[in-house]
Design a protein around this motif. Structure first.
Motif, PDB file in Angstrom:
ATOM      1  N   VAL A  95      -0.677 -51.665  15.225  1.00 27.82           N
ATOM      2  CA  VAL A  95      -0.037 -52.677  15.902  1.00 27.82           C
ATOM      3  C   VAL A  95      -0.658 -52.559  17.219  1.00 27.82           C
ATOM      4  O   VAL A  95      -0.841 -51.912  17.917  1.00 27.82           O
ATOM      5  N   ASP A 110       8.386 -45.440  14.042  1.00 29.42           N
ATOM      6  CA  ASP A 110       8.860 -45.523  15.316  1.00 29.42           C
ATOM      7  C   ASP A 110       8.170 -46.996  15.564  1.00 29.42           C
ATOM      8  O   ASP A 110       7.198 -47.073  15.078  1.00 29.42           O
ATOM      9  N   GLN A 111       8.558 -47.654  16.812  1.00 27.73           N
ATOM     10  CA  GLN A 111       8.149 -48.710  17.158  1.00 27.73           C
ATOM     11  C   GLN A 111       7.872 -48.693  18.415  1.00 27.73           C
ATOM     12  O   GLN A 111       8.275 -48.176  19.362  1.00 27.73           O
ATOM     13  N   ARG A 114      16.702 -54.529  18.266  1.00 31.33           N
ATOM     14  CA  ARG A 114      15.524 -54.579  18.412  1.00 31.33           C
ATOM     15  C   ARG A 114      14.864 -54.234  19.670  1.00 31.33           C
ATOM     16  O   ARG A 114      15.622 -54.786  20.758  1.00 31.33           O
TER      17      ARG A 114
END
Length: 197
Positions: free
Chosen positions: A83, A125-126, A166
């Motif tokens: 990402v 995880d983000q 989010r």
């Protein structure tokens, strides 16, 4: 003309630039990129203007078109299927290339600090990088949806949010520090934990 604002929309192999108040002839299509790239526009050369840029997860290539006139660049950096998380990690005012991999590894190519790789996070995880401590450098941080917990490289952890939320960190109170915030799609509500709260 200071009231003019522009937005950019990625269109197949190019960028469509449109000014809200500009006549039709002011619209411009810039052919740059690829259909599998993720748009990551930012000021990569420190000239104060946003550069067009794409990250291709399949190849870990960054394609950058500098507004300062420097030749276009293709830079292979990061991890396949990572990402992109470009930000100013070294505090020099220029955006650094950075990728968060699905394994929790951060790879940063700082404009002054060189290359670094750090594991901070676990699968699932983000990434939520931001300047959480106000030192002018972007801090590594992750949101763990399973527990609704934020892990910041500057502190241990902060429980804030739910698994369906989010993460949407930002400086919502204007104090120069990144605030924890989540958007809850099920209700349409935003929740913020400011640095002064």
């Amino acid at each position: 003309m200071s009231h003019l604002r522009a937005f950019a929309r990625f269109v197949l192999l190019g960028w469509l630039l449109i000014g809200f108040s500009l006549p039709v002839q002011a619209q411009r299509i810039v052919l740059f990129g690829s259909t599998d790239g993720l748009p990551v526009p930012a000021d990569y050369d420190g000239d104060g203007r946003t550069d067009l840029a794409l990250f291709r997860p399949s190849t870990a290539d960054w394609l950058v078109r500098f507004t300062s006139g420097i030749a276009d660049s293709v830079i292979r950096f990061g991890a396949s299927n990572g990402v992109p998380v470009p930000a100013d990690y070294d505090g020099d005012g220029r955006i650094d290339l950075a990728v968060f991999s699905p394994t929790g590894e951060w790879r940063v190519r700082g404009s002054h600090d060189g290359l670094s790789a750090t594991t901070f996070g676990v699968p699932g995880d983000q990434p939520v990088p931001g300047d959480y401590d106000g030192d002018g450098k972007t801090d590594l941080a992750v949101f763990r949806p399973q527990s609704g917990t934020w892990f910041l490289s500057t502190v241990i952890s902060v429980a804030f949010g739910e698994s369906c939320d989010r993460p949407v960190p930002g400086d919502y109170d204007g104090d120069g520090l990144t605030d924890l915030a989540v958007f809850r799609p099920s209700t349409g509500h935003w929740y913020r934990l400011g640095s002064n709260d």
